[in-house]
Design an enzyme around this catalytic site. Structure first.
Site, PDB file in Angstrom:
ATOM      1  N   MET A  29       0.918  -1.171   0.133  1.00 25.31           N
ATOM      2  CA  MET A  29      -0.001   0.003  -0.130  1.00 25.31           C
ATOM      3  C   MET A  29       1.050   1.255   0.069  1.00 25.31           C
ATOM      4  O   MET A  29       0.554   2.465   0.170  1.00 25.31           O
ATOM      5  CB  MET A  29      -1.027   0.103   1.141  1.00 25.31           C
ATOM      6  N   GLY A  30       2.176   1.035  -0.221  1.00 25.81           N
ATOM      7  CA  GLY A  30       3.053   2.207  -0.363  1.00 25.81           C
ATOM      8  C   GLY A  30       3.739   2.724   0.859  1.00 25.81           C
ATOM      9  O   GLY A  30       3.638   2.000   1.833  1.00 25.81           O
ATOM     10  N   GLY A  35      10.993  -2.722   5.321  1.00 28.62           N
ATOM     11  CA  GLY A  35      10.166  -4.173   5.498  1.00 28.62           C
ATOM     12  C   GLY A  35       9.833  -4.241   3.827  1.00 28.62           C
ATOM     13  O   GLY A  35      10.077  -5.441   3.498  1.00 28.62           O
ATOM     14  N   HIS A  36       9.414  -3.305   3.247  1.00 26.66           N
ATOM     15  CA  HIS A  36       8.912  -3.329   1.779  1.00 26.66           C
ATOM     16  C   HIS A  36      10.199  -3.708   0.854  1.00 26.66           C
ATOM     17  O   HIS A  36       9.882  -4.613   0.102  1.00 26.66           O
ATOM     18  CB  HIS A  36       8.276  -2.321   1.179  1.00 26.66           C
ATOM     19  N   GLN A  60     -10.371  -3.009   2.710  1.00 26.54           N
ATOM     20  CA  GLN A  60      -9.529  -3.262   3.970  1.00 26.54           C
ATOM     21  C   GLN A  60      -9.606  -2.722   5.131  1.00 26.54           C
ATOM     22  O   GLN A  60      -8.900  -3.082   6.254  1.00 26.54           O
ATOM     23  CB  GLN A  60      -8.147  -4.146   3.747  1.00 26.54           C
ATOM     24  N   GLY A 146       5.498 -10.459   3.825  1.00 24.84           N
ATOM     25  CA  GLY A 146       6.152 -10.260   5.023  1.00 24.84           C
ATOM     26  C   GLY A 146       5.629 -11.216   6.283  1.00 24.84           C
ATOM     27  O   GLY A 146       4.236 -11.191   6.155  1.00 24.84           O
ATOM     28  N   SER A 185       4.167   1.125   8.371  1.00 23.36           N
ATOM     29  CA  SER A 185       3.715   2.497   7.892  1.00 23.36           C
ATOM     30  C   SER A 185       3.201   3.035   9.036  1.00 23.36           C
ATOM     31  O   SER A 185       3.184   4.461   9.010  1.00 23.36           O
ATOM     32  CB  SER A 185       2.901   2.583   6.662  1.00 23.36           C
TER      33      SER A 185
HETATM   34  O1  PAF Z   1       0.022  -5.911   3.734  1.00 14.72           O
HETATM   35  C1  PAF Z   1      -0.351  -5.077   3.097  1.00 14.72           C
HETATM   36  O2  PAF Z   1       0.325  -3.794   2.715  1.00 14.72           O
HETATM   37  C2  PAF Z   1      -1.706  -5.136   2.312  1.00 14.72           C
HETATM   38  O3  PAF Z   1      -2.779  -5.836   2.983  1.00 14.72           O
HETATM   39  C3  PAF Z   1      -1.614  -5.852   0.875  1.00 14.72           C
HETATM   40  C4  PAF Z   1      -1.336  -7.018   0.936  1.00 14.72           C
HETATM   41  C5  PAF Z   1      -0.993  -5.081  -0.086  1.00 14.72           C
HETATM   42  C6  PAF Z   1      -3.240  -5.750   0.197  1.00 14.72           C
HETATM   43  O4  PAF Z   1      -3.598  -4.440   0.199  1.00 14.72           O
END
Ligand code: PAF
Length: 289
Positions: A29-30, A35-36, A60, A146, A185
């Protein structure tokens, strides 16, 4: 390369696969943190054509949650992704993913209403829906997730198996700050005092991991010890503290096999989660924290 159009992403990915490359998808989600970036690196190091999706996914988020203030910085994210060698940054508009007539959702039964699902009953339905859509658009060979979001990884693995997506899930270690706080985040929202206390989550987990390595096998004791540690941090308000079977998330009396120690707590404006996975056998205990 930044692409917004889902059909263009599908075409590019199909052309790439036709050239014999394998595709690794890192859904996000940017507002990238280490971690990303570690997921992108892992996907790249495994030789894949790396697609990172960046989409803040409304379904979500609950009605009271932080959808409208979720941190975003596309220019910074673009630069970071390029540095990690991401081949394609997929940044669709909301309307391209959920047009006005959108009515279809994917739901994994049972697993989505436990742990985080108790307070966030529609959260995982939103996650499974967007990831199913991303899998259909990108058609990746590998999905990189993750372990910090362990319940998410368990639910998505279930969905992928149940719905026969031809994709392998790769779950990568949690990346932590120097004091142990799991990167998220949502750490951005913490005041300095809240940030100092937020490490209580990690301390609670590491305290009981040591106990289990030393021979403790009672779930009740382990949960009690985690609560004790959390109670030392007044700004940390626990939501749940659990030790459950790591495949079906059901409670276990004795710690045996693969066990998920999981906790969620509110610290100021942020809801934080963290976990450890323990593999307990007659040979000893393997700790993934
Ligand atoms: O972990 C996240 O950032 C979100 O839940 C994901 C997997 C990108 C789905 O929107």
């Amino acid at each position: 390369m930044l692409v917004k159009d889902p059909e263009k992403v599908r075409t590019l990915c199909r052309e790439t696969r036709a050239q014999g490359r394998r595709i690794g998808l890192v859904p996000t989600m940017g507002f990238f943190h280490e971690g990303h970036l570690s997921l992108m690196r892992k996907a790249k190091d495994s030789g894949n054509y790396v697609v990172t999706s960046l989409f803040v996914n409304p379904p979500q988020f609950g009605p009271e949650e932080d959808l409208n203030r979720y941190p975003q910085d596309l220019a910074r994210d673009q630069a970071l992704a390029a540095k990690e060698g991401v081949d394609l940054l997929f940044v669709p508009d909301r309307q391209q993913i959920y047009p006005d007539w959108y009515r279809t959702y994917v739901e994994v039964e049972e697993l989505g209403v436990l742990l985080c699902g108790v307070q966030r009953p529609t959260h995982f339905k939103g996650v499974t829906t967007i990831v199913a859509k991303l899998l259909n658009i990108v058609e990746p060979d590998f999905l990189f997730l993750g372990r910090k979001d362990a319940q998410q990884a368990i639910i998505l693995s279930r969905m992928i198996e149940d719905l026969n997506f031809p994709c392998e899930v790769v779950v990568c270690p949690t990346v932590r700050e120097a004091d142990g706080l799991a990167m998220s985040s949502r750490n951005e929202y913490l005041s300095p005092a809240e940030r100092r206390e937020a490490r209580g989550l990690y301390l609670a987990l590491s305290r009981v991991c040591k106990l289990v390595v030393a021979g403790e096998r009672s779930t009740r004791t382990v949960v009690h010890e985690m609560r004790q540690e959390l109670s030392r941090w007044p700004l940390v308000k626990p939501e749940y503290v659990a030790a459950v079977d790591a495949t079906n998330l059901r409670p276990t009396e004795k710690l045996q096999g693969k066990v998920l120690l999981a906790l969620a707590a509110c610290v100021g404006p942020s809801r934080l989660i963290d976990n450890a996975v323990l593999t307990v056998s007659s040979e000893g205990v393997r700790v993934e924290l």
